[in-house]
Design a protein around this motif. Structure first.
Motif, PDB file in Angstrom:
ATOM      1  N   GLN A 171       1.058   4.179  -2.936  1.00  0.00           N
ATOM      2  CA  GLN A 171       0.841   5.604  -2.662  1.00  0.00           C
ATOM      3  C   GLN A 171       2.021   6.439  -3.162  1.00  0.00           C
ATOM      4  OE1 GLN A 171      -1.790   6.893  -2.079  1.00  0.00           O
ATOM      5  NE2 GLN A 171      -3.005   5.925  -0.508  1.00  0.00           N
ATOM      6  N   TYR A 173       1.744   9.258  -6.018  1.00  0.00           N
ATOM      7  CA  TYR A 173       2.179  10.626  -5.736  1.00  0.00           C
ATOM      8  C   TYR A 173       3.229  11.083  -6.746  1.00  0.00           C
ATOM      9  CZ  TYR A 173       4.162  14.638  -3.361  1.00  0.00           C
ATOM     10  OH  TYR A 173       4.616  15.893  -3.066  1.00  0.00           O
ATOM     11  N   ARG A 181       0.832  -1.208   0.000  1.00  0.00           N
ATOM     12  CA  ARG A 181       0.000   0.000   0.000  1.00  0.00           C
ATOM     13  C   ARG A 181       0.866   1.257   0.000  1.00  0.00           C
ATOM     14  NH1 ARG A 181      -3.258  -2.408   4.524  1.00  0.00           N
ATOM     15  NH2 ARG A 181      -4.679  -3.794   3.451  1.00  0.00           N
TER      16      ARG A 181
END
Length: 128
Positions: A11, A15, A7
């Motif tokens: 992310q 980003y 996870r």
């Protein structure tokens, strides 16, 4: 533990992708506006109004009324004053006292045609 790392990695990738996309978009927009910059004019805020011309970019300097309107902006603004020329002499116009008119037009070979109010980016001045 492994799922949390997956996870976190997702992310970070998301980003990084969004950051690169935003940087490309800003770069493209900046290069597009710099190459096709339309002339900017200043005019009285109300029809029939006057515009004060200052000898320096401050309201304390001497002022006269502009003989003709609109006036072509001749460079970058300073302290919210726009540089203009009248009869070959440089003057400054207070940005709070004028209406800025930019005549930007889309340049394309084929117009977008009829637009509905719900269409994203709908405008008469739009390319397909």
């Amino acid at each position: 533990m492994i799922m949390q790392q997956v996870r976190d990695t997702r992310q970070r990738i998301k980003y990084a992708f969004l950051t690169v996309t935003a940087a490309i978009a800003v770069s493209a927009a900046a290069s597009g506006t710099a190459s096709a910059q339309a002339p900017t004019y200043v005019d009285a805020q109300k029809p029939g109004g006057t515009v004060k011309l200052y000898s320096a970019p401050d309201i304390k300097s001497s002022a006269i009324d502009a003989p003709t309107l609109p006036l072509l902006v001749q460079g970058a603004s300073q302290h919210d004053f726009y540089p203009v020329k009248v009869d070959g002499k440089p003057y400054w116009v207070d940005g709070m006292d004028v209406k800025v008119v930019r005549s930007a037009q889309a340049r394309c070979s084929q117009s977008a045609g009829i637009q509905a109010a719900g269409t994203l980016g709908a405008a008469a001045n739009r390319c397909q």
